[in-house]
Design an enzyme around this catalytic site. Structure first.
Site, short mmCIF file in Angstrom:
data_model
loop_
_atom_site.label_atom_id
_atom_site.label_comp_id
_atom_site.label_asym_id
_atom_site.label_seq_id
_atom_site.Cartn_x
_atom_site.Cartn_y
_atom_site.Cartn_z
N TYR A 144 0.99 -1.23 0.49
CA TYR A 144 -0.09 -0.01 0.00
C TYR A 144 0.92 1.60 -0.24
O TYR A 144 1.85 1.26 0.55
CB TYR A 144 -0.51 0.15 1.16
N ASP A 239 9.36 2.53 0.02
CA ASP A 239 8.64 3.09 0.88
C ASP A 239 8.58 2.90 1.80
O ASP A 239 7.66 1.87 2.82
CB ASP A 239 7.26 3.13 0.28
N LYS A 267 3.95 8.98 8.71
CA LYS A 267 4.58 8.12 10.45
C LYS A 267 4.84 9.10 11.47
O LYS A 267 5.00 9.92 11.66
CB LYS A 267 4.21 6.56 10.21
N1 PMP Z 1 3.15 4.07 1.97
C1 PMP Z 1 2.96 2.96 3.37
C2 PMP Z 1 3.32 2.06 3.54
C3 PMP Z 1 1.62 3.27 4.15
O1 PMP Z 1 1.69 2.27 5.09
C4 PMP Z 1 0.86 4.22 3.93
C5 PMP Z 1 -0.27 4.07 5.37
N2 PMP Z 1 -0.71 3.31 5.75
C6 PMP Z 1 0.77 4.95 3.39
C7 PMP Z 1 2.16 4.88 2.67
C8 PMP Z 1 -0.03 6.29 2.84
O2 PMP Z 1 0.31 7.09 3.96
P1 PMP Z 1 -1.05 7.99 4.33
O3 PMP Z 1 -2.02 7.65 4.90
O4 PMP Z 1 -0.17 9.11 5.40
O5 PMP Z 1 -1.20 8.86 3.69
#
Ligand code: PMP
Length: 432
Positions: A144, A239, A267
């Protein structure tokens, strides 16, 4: 446990907010339960609006490494707000946060701060595409990377070249250049790159997958991606929105010793406020506006309150050299407790953990990919989840979300969870 007020709020919310929530997983629909509504948090504990208390293993979906209302963070944000909530022009805290990220994560030779993980990954791919002038992107099934159109695609049947949108409202054109292959399958990446030379600009990967539950990279998987990226002249994007500052100060890149060309963070770097970042090789980041022609901007980027919270989080990390060792020890205790409960209940389940991210998959086999994860018994997970909730343990409400803990989870909180595990795993084993 009484949830009267929560039920009232949820009923009210469902009239106004789709599913009663502002982000889908919070609805508890994946476990079929009614979500409690929460009044406040302190350290590792959350209290709901009916006065029930829980040890929190959601930890704001991984954003919190020091628990709720960490006093230095509260103070930093309080002080920051007296100087203005958003100045809209550069302030020193932005530079301090960028410097702290650069120091901890050297692959971020230059970086740009944004407001969310979604924004960060979207922009990182734009940089890669812009630099090479090629549209193609390879990502992994079950990964994701936020909700931008280009990521909302699943592997199509058979042909790696034809994806299908995983959300309505995503035009086929938006995902026409997204190729999705199985996680931990470097061969599939190699094949995609071989089949269409010159098509791809980047490989985007969660270096430890957390969005299909916790799935570690096989030994050699990340180095293989590095080698393939180099061989084919494409960029490797880690990511690390979830793993950054969580698995090590330098994220998964440090933990596994593989350096990406670009990385995305989120995060933990916001300490609970909305912050994301993308960064990487200076020659690539120099392509970002106003230096270069890759456009990306944000009204609230570098927001002073968010910077204050993020800085307090990164400073707390820097001040605690044994932090990751302590998280490892807490994780080992939780993992062992779950495994004991699994053996005692005789249920088919498998605990997977990397540092302070973990998942119990209700199935017997190791989970190396999303196809594996999907074989889990989600009804068993739902029973496990409900039993934990009743025992005052808030576990993420989906089989496919990793559980998180942090420095605020001390012996008392770990003990509380360990006491709850046996009955919860036993409940998972018994289908009613
Ligand atoms: N990349 C990863 C690996 C994530 O875990 C997340 C959120 N769970 C995101 C991108 C997206 O981040 P956000 O919810 O802050 O837009």
């Amino acid at each position: 446990m009484i949830h009267l007020r929560s039920h009232e709020l949820q009923a009210r919310a469902e009239k106004l907010l789709p599913g009663g929530v502002n982000s889908p997983v919070r609805s508890f629909r994946a476990v079929g339960g009614a979500p409690p509504w929460f009044a406040h948090g302190a350290g590792a504990w959350l209290e709901d609006v009916d006065g029930n208390r829980y040890v929190d293993f959601i930890a704001s979906w991984g954003a919190l490494l020091f628990g709720h209302a960490h006093p230095p963070m509260v103070e930093a944000v309080q002080q920051a707000v007296t100087r203005g909530a958003s100045l809209g022009v550069s302030t020193p805290a932005e530079l301090e946060l960028a410097e702290a990220v650069h120091e901890a994560y050297p692959a971020c030779e230059m970086l740009r701060l944004v407001n969310s993980g979604t924004e960060a990954v979207m922009a990182a791919v734009r940089v890669a595409r812009g630099a090479l002038g090629r549209p193609g992107m390879i990502k992994f099934s079950g990964g994701y990377h936020g909700h931008a159109d280009l990521f909302l695609s699943d592997a199509g049947s058979g042909l790696a070249t034809l994806g299908v949108a995983s959300s309505q409202g995503v035009p086929s054109g938006a995902i026409a250049d997204t190729v999705t292959v199985p996680y931990n399958d470097a061969e599939a990446v190699s094949a995609a790159l071989d089949q269409q030379p010159g098509r791809f600009s980047c490989i985007v990967v969660e270096p430890v997958a957390g969005n299909m539950g916790c799935v570690p990279p096989d030994p050699g998987f990340l180095p293989a991606l590095r080698t393939l990226a180099d061989r084919h002249g494409v960029f490797l994007i880690f990511d690390e929105v979830m793993t950054g500052f969580r698995l090590a100060r330098g994220g998964a890149a440090e933990r596994y010793g593989v350096r990406p060309d670009l990385a995305t963070l989120g995060k933990v770097i916001g300490g609970g406020l909305p912050v994301g970042a993308y960064g990487g090789r200076a020659d690539l980041m120099q392509r970002v506006a106003p230096l270069g022609k890759v456009y990306q901007a944000g009204t609230l980027s570098g927001n002073p309150l968010a910077m204050a919270a993020g800085l307090s989080s990164l400073q707390a990390i820097a001040q605690q050299p044994d932090l990751y060792t302590r998280l490892e020890a807490a994780g080992a205790a939780l993992e062992e407790g779950l495994n004991q409960a699994v053996r005692a209940a005789g249920v088919a389940a498998r605990v997977q953990r990397v540092g302070s991210m973990m998942t119990i998959f209700f199935q017997a086999d190791p989970v190396r990919s999303f196809a594996d994860a999907r074989r889990s018994d989600t009804a068993a997970f739902a029973r496990f989840h409900a039993a934990l909730l009743a025992a005052g343990v808030l576990w993420p409400p989906s089989q496919f979300e990793a559980a998180f803990f942090g420095a605020a989870h001390g012996p008392k909180e770990i003990e509380h969870a360990l006491r709850a595990f046996p009955a919860a795993v036993a409940a998972a084993a018994v289908s009613s």
